[in-house]
Write a protein that holds these residues in place. Structure first.
Motif, PDB file in Angstrom:
ATOM      1  N   ILE A  50      -1.172 -93.491  71.940  1.00  0.00           N
ATOM      2  CA  ILE A  50      -0.750 -92.183  71.444  1.00  0.00           C
ATOM      3  C   ILE A  50      -1.960 -91.487  70.830  1.00  0.00           C
ATOM      4  CG2 ILE A  50      -0.013 -93.168  69.232  1.00  0.00           C
ATOM      5  CD1 ILE A  50       2.269 -91.090  69.218  1.00  0.00           C
ATOM      6  N   LEU A  51      -2.043 -90.187  71.041  1.00  0.00           N
ATOM      7  CA  LEU A  51      -3.150 -89.383  70.509  1.00  0.00           C
ATOM      8  C   LEU A  51      -2.606 -88.132  69.849  1.00  0.00           C
ATOM      9  CD1 LEU A  51      -5.512 -89.460  73.612  1.00  0.00           C
ATOM     10  CD2 LEU A  51      -5.989 -90.530  71.405  1.00  0.00           C
ATOM     11  N   TRP A  52      -3.290 -87.662  68.828  1.00  0.00           N
ATOM     12  CA  TRP A  52      -2.991 -86.363  68.232  1.00  0.00           C
ATOM     13  C   TRP A  52      -3.905 -85.342  68.898  1.00  0.00           C
ATOM     14  CZ3 TRP A  52       0.657 -84.274  65.313  1.00  0.00           C
ATOM     15  CH2 TRP A  52       0.432 -82.988  64.821  1.00  0.00           C
ATOM     16  N   VAL A  53      -3.298 -84.343  69.530  1.00  0.00           N
ATOM     17  CA  VAL A  53      -4.055 -83.285  70.189  1.00  0.00           C
ATOM     18  C   VAL A  53      -3.967 -82.051  69.306  1.00  0.00           C
ATOM     19  CG1 VAL A  53      -4.251 -81.851  72.250  1.00  0.00           C
ATOM     20  CG2 VAL A  53      -3.613 -84.248  72.461  1.00  0.00           C
ATOM     21  N   LYS A  54      -5.128 -81.545  68.905  1.00  0.00           N
ATOM     22  CA  LYS A  54      -5.149 -80.407  67.983  1.00  0.00           C
ATOM     23  C   LYS A  54      -4.721 -79.103  68.645  1.00  0.00           C
ATOM     24  CE  LYS A  54      -9.380 -81.656  66.499  1.00  0.00           C
ATOM     25  NZ  LYS A  54     -10.660 -81.432  65.825  1.00  0.00           N
ATOM     26  N   TRP A 106      -2.869 -77.976  72.417  1.00  0.00           N
ATOM     27  CA  TRP A 106      -2.395 -78.290  73.767  1.00  0.00           C
ATOM     28  C   TRP A 106      -2.896 -77.311  74.801  1.00  0.00           C
ATOM     29  CZ3 TRP A 106      -0.083 -82.477  75.570  1.00  0.00           C
ATOM     30  CH2 TRP A 106       0.512 -83.346  74.665  1.00  0.00           C
ATOM     31  N   SER A 107      -2.755 -76.027  74.527  1.00  0.00           N
ATOM     32  CA  SER A 107      -3.116 -75.026  75.518  1.00  0.00           C
ATOM     33  C   SER A 107      -3.524 -73.743  74.823  1.00  0.00           C
ATOM     34  CB  SER A 107      -1.932 -74.749  76.449  1.00  0.00           C
ATOM     35  OG  SER A 107      -2.222 -73.654  77.281  1.00  0.00           O
ATOM     36  N   LYS A 108      -4.668 -73.243  75.196  1.00  0.00           N
ATOM     37  CA  LYS A 108      -5.127 -71.980  74.619  1.00  0.00           C
ATOM     38  C   LYS A 108      -4.326 -70.810  75.156  1.00  0.00           C
ATOM     39  CE  LYS A 108      -9.159 -73.252  76.022  1.00  0.00           C
ATOM     40  NZ  LYS A 108     -10.541 -73.464  76.391  1.00  0.00           N
ATOM     41  N   GLY A 109      -3.655 -70.986  76.298  1.00  0.00           N
ATOM     42  CA  GLY A 109      -2.963 -69.892  76.952  1.00  0.00           C
ATOM     43  C   GLY A 109      -1.549 -69.649  76.464  1.00  0.00           C
ATOM     44  N   MET A 110      -1.053 -70.454  75.541  1.00  0.00           N
ATOM     45  CA  MET A 110       0.328 -70.265  75.071  1.00  0.00           C
ATOM     46  C   MET A 110       0.329 -69.869  73.602  1.00  0.00           C
ATOM     47  SD  MET A 110       2.491 -73.170  77.124  1.00  0.00           S
ATOM     48  CE  MET A 110       2.255 -74.383  75.899  1.00  0.00           C
ATOM     49  N   GLY A 111      -0.053 -68.662  73.341  1.00  0.00           N
ATOM     50  CA  GLY A 111      -0.030 -68.175  71.971  1.00  0.00           C
ATOM     51  C   GLY A 111      -1.039 -68.849  71.060  1.00  0.00           C
ATOM     52  N   GLY A 112      -2.129 -69.324  71.612  1.00  0.00           N
ATOM     53  CA  GLY A 112      -3.161 -69.936  70.792  1.00  0.00           C
ATOM     54  C   GLY A 112      -3.109 -71.441  70.760  1.00  0.00           C
ATOM     55  N   GLY A 113      -2.083 -72.032  71.313  1.00  0.00           N
ATOM     56  CA  GLY A 113      -2.011 -73.486  71.393  1.00  0.00           C
ATOM     57  C   GLY A 113      -1.182 -74.100  70.292  1.00  0.00           C
ATOM     58  N   TYR A 114      -0.753 -75.312  70.554  1.00  0.00           N
ATOM     59  CA  TYR A 114       0.063 -76.069  69.617  1.00  0.00           C
ATOM     60  C   TYR A 114      -0.532 -77.445  69.435  1.00  0.00           C
ATOM     61  CZ  TYR A 114       3.552 -72.498  70.312  1.00  0.00           C
ATOM     62  OH  TYR A 114       4.205 -71.302  70.366  1.00  0.00           O
ATOM     63  N   ALA A 115      -0.391 -77.980  68.252  1.00  0.00           N
ATOM     64  CA  ALA A 115      -0.829 -79.342  67.978  1.00  0.00           C
ATOM     65  C   ALA A 115       0.351 -80.279  68.172  1.00  0.00           C
ATOM     66  CB  ALA A 115      -1.340 -79.437  66.542  1.00  0.00           C
ATOM     67  N   GLY A 116       0.055 -81.537  68.454  1.00  0.00           N
ATOM     68  CA  GLY A 116       1.128 -82.510  68.573  1.00  0.00           C
ATOM     69  C   GLY A 116       0.662 -83.824  69.149  1.00  0.00           C
ATOM     70  N   TRP A 117       1.609 -84.740  69.262  1.00  0.00           N
ATOM     71  CA  TRP A 117       1.328 -86.074  69.772  1.00  0.00           C
ATOM     72  C   TRP A 117       1.345 -86.072  71.292  1.00  0.00           C
ATOM     73  CZ3 TRP A 117      -0.686 -89.433  66.650  1.00  0.00           C
ATOM     74  CH2 TRP A 117      -0.382 -89.389  65.293  1.00  0.00           C
ATOM     75  N   LEU A 118       0.435 -86.838  71.870  1.00  0.00           N
ATOM     76  CA  LEU A 118       0.362 -87.040  73.312  1.00  0.00           C
ATOM     77  C   LEU A 118       0.548 -88.529  73.578  1.00  0.00           C
ATOM     78  CD1 LEU A 118      -0.359 -86.120  76.221  1.00  0.00           C
ATOM     79  CD2 LEU A 118      -2.733 -86.638  75.638  1.00  0.00           C
ATOM     80  N   LEU A 119       1.596 -88.858  74.310  1.00  0.00           N
ATOM     81  CA  LEU A 119       1.867 -90.245  74.659  1.00  0.00           C
ATOM     82  C   LEU A 119       1.164 -90.561  75.975  1.00  0.00           C
ATOM     83  CD1 LEU A 119       5.690 -90.147  73.923  1.00  0.00           C
ATOM     84  CD2 LEU A 119       3.836 -90.739  72.363  1.00  0.00           C
ATOM     85  N   THR A 120       0.494 -91.703  76.039  1.00  0.00           N
ATOM     86  CA  THR A 120      -0.285 -92.031  77.230  1.00  0.00           C
ATOM     87  C   THR A 120       0.282 -93.209  78.012  1.00  0.00           C
ATOM     88  OG1 THR A 120      -1.780 -93.484  76.010  1.00  0.00           O
ATOM     89  CG2 THR A 120      -2.391 -91.148  76.157  1.00  0.00           C
ATOM     90  N   ARG A 121       1.405 -93.762  77.571  1.00  0.00           N
ATOM     91  CA  ARG A 121       2.008 -94.909  78.249  1.00  0.00           C
ATOM     92  C   ARG A 121       3.458 -94.604  78.616  1.00  0.00           C
ATOM     93  NH1 ARG A 121      -2.630 -95.649  77.238  1.00  0.00           N
ATOM     94  NH2 ARG A 121      -3.673 -97.573  76.688  1.00  0.00           N
ATOM     95  N   GLU A 122       3.852 -94.979  79.829  1.00  0.00           N
ATOM     96  CA  GLU A 122       5.202 -94.684  80.304  1.00  0.00           C
ATOM     97  C   GLU A 122       6.275 -95.305  79.422  1.00  0.00           C
ATOM     98  OE1 GLU A 122       8.497 -95.512  83.624  1.00  0.00           O
ATOM     99  OE2 GLU A 122       6.671 -96.700  83.654  1.00  0.00           O
ATOM    100  N   ALA A 123       6.096 -96.537  79.000  1.00  0.00           N
ATOM    101  CA  ALA A 123       7.121 -97.204  78.181  1.00  0.00           C
ATOM    102  C   ALA A 123       7.351 -96.452  76.879  1.00  0.00           C
ATOM    103  CB  ALA A 123       6.716 -98.646  77.897  1.00  0.00           C
ATOM    104  N   LEU A 124       6.288 -95.965  76.270  1.00  0.00           N
ATOM    105  CA  LEU A 124       6.420 -95.213  75.029  1.00  0.00           C
ATOM    106  C   LEU A 124       7.075 -93.856  75.290  1.00  0.00           C
ATOM    107  CD1 LEU A 124       5.911 -95.275  72.026  1.00  0.00           C
ATOM    108  CD2 LEU A 124       3.592 -94.477  72.442  1.00  0.00           C
ATOM    109  N   MET A 125       6.722 -93.220  76.393  1.00  0.00           N
ATOM    110  CA  MET A 125       7.355 -91.952  76.752  1.00  0.00           C
ATOM    111  C   MET A 125       8.854 -92.145  76.942  1.00  0.00           C
ATOM    112  SD  MET A 125       4.770 -90.404  79.564  1.00  0.00           S
ATOM    113  CE  MET A 125       3.018 -90.632  79.360  1.00  0.00           C
ATOM    114  N   ARG A 126       9.217 -93.201  77.660  1.00  0.00           N
ATOM    115  CA  ARG A 126      10.631 -93.486  77.909  1.00  0.00           C
ATOM    116  C   ARG A 126      11.373 -93.729  76.592  1.00  0.00           C
ATOM    117  NH1 ARG A 126      12.836 -94.510  82.567  1.00  0.00           N
ATOM    118  NH2 ARG A 126      10.834 -94.910  83.545  1.00  0.00           N
TER     119      ARG A 126
END
Length: 92
Positions: A45-49, A51-71
């Protein structure tokens, strides 16, 4: 000047903060899915400061990198919720 999306909450360990610009990371190569696959070499899991510059300046949040954790997160409605401001932007 740092925006709210650029800040890291105090409870996030420094080793879990994604370094760099996430959107630039994803779009740096022609295949964004292979690029995302590179994240499997790091933590579950990673904290992304920003997510996207194109959606109102971006949002921060957690990024899950493993399928089991996503599930786990997607099926545990007692501890995790969906929706919120980000999903409302795309009509969900």
């Amino acid at each position: 000047m740092a925006t709210l999306a650029d800040t890291v909450p105090d409870h996030v360990p420094p080793e879990l903060v994604f370094r760099g610009d996430f959107e630039d990371f994803i779009t740096a190569r022609p295949d964004p899915f292979r690029r995302l696959g590179e994240l499997h070499e790091g933590p579950d899991i990673l904290w992304v400061k920003r997510w996207s510059k194109g959606m109102g300046g971006g949002y921060a949040g957690w990024l899950l990198t493993r399928e089991a954790l996503m599930r786990e997160v997607l099926t545990d409605t007692e501890h995790f919720e969906s929706g919120g401001e980000l999903l409302s932007i795309i009509g969900l």
